[in-house]
Design an enzyme around this catalytic site. Sequence first.
Site: not given
Ligand code: GLA
Length: 387
Positions: A38, A126, A129, A132, A176
């Site tokens: 991302d 943590g 998933l 946050s 996310d």
């Molecule tokens: C975490 C970050 C995302 C992404 C993933 C890895 O979840 O919040 O932005 O970078 O790691 O794909």
Amino acid sequence: MSAALVSRVEDFSKSLDMAVDGVWSAPGRVNLIGEHTDYNEGFVLPFGIEQRTVVAMGRRDDRIIRVHSKQSDTAVEVSLNELSSDALSGWSAYPLGVAWALGEAGFDLSGVSGLDVVIDSDVPLGAGLSSSAAIECAVAVGLRDVWGFSTTDQELARICQRAENIAVGAPTGIMDQSVSLMAKDGHALFLDCRSLEIDAIPFDLQSDGLAIVVMDTQVKHSHANGGYSARRASCEKAVEALGVDALRDATIEQLEAKRGEMDDETYRRARHVITENDRVLNTVSVLKADGPRAIGDLLVASHVSMRDDFEISCPELNLAVDTALSAGAVGARMTGGGFGGAAIALVESAHAENLIARVEAAFADAGYYAPVCFSVIASEGAKRESL
Ligand code: GLA
């Protein structure tokens, strides 16, 4: 599931004698494939899960925002006149950071009312998933409604990301928050992290007789710590060496041609990102053409790339993946940022229970903490729940 949480939040609000103007929720997520792509402006394919964060909000007649969480004994309050990202810390930096980031994005907070905010969640913390993002996004859609701002979901995702990057201090990408806001029931969300364009890909596993099992290793990770930002730094180094705008723009041929001009670690980090972007695109085509049973090899290749090239797996995640595969999973991989958290297995529904028993037994044999395993289904994004 979210109905029970909604009434728990409403009861909690009543016990605080607070007026409730609305209740909103947002889901955690599982990333099916596309890890650490991302922030390289590439592609991801996550889906929202049933586990959600629920937020109740009630207007106050002063300028105080007071946040309560069912998961914490202490409420935190701050005046809207003194909202600053530096002053925020702990769990309240997520909800208060979103209010701050709305102001930063140019929304006028000078005339808005203070709020009582109550938060409850059944997204495991943590576990990788996105607990946050679920808080940020539930709060964000609530604030948008209560304060009467109009934004696109894409814009709101950027605002939530800014809250996480600056107020919380975790240098994460846009995946996310985007999926927590825009997920669709029974679909995975194909997201182009450069344009933020989305395409909802049918992913109704139950009707195909399949399940996704989450295997939470109980190894806690935090993206405010070093590993995640070290990976970002390696990607930036590779971008420099390749002379591209972002790793999204590099091909494997370009990387091979420049291999001699970078250290081996940078080369392998870039190889993960470039091949992972391809795997996301392939997964989308294969899902559309042949259905979910055909994506197993892509999931496994993604795990191997994260384990060996990007080096963000850990022994517990590898054991979960290897055991799931030997128990007959169609595919398996770690999911999320890595360094702990959860792996997923795509498995025939009829074999899910046996797979879980096998993984639990393997963890016990290895002397690891007992993993927490459960099935998830693709669920909808952030929404207003009541009033
Ligand atoms: C975490 C970050 C995302 C992404 C993933 C890895 O979840 O919040 O932005 O970078 O790691 O794909």
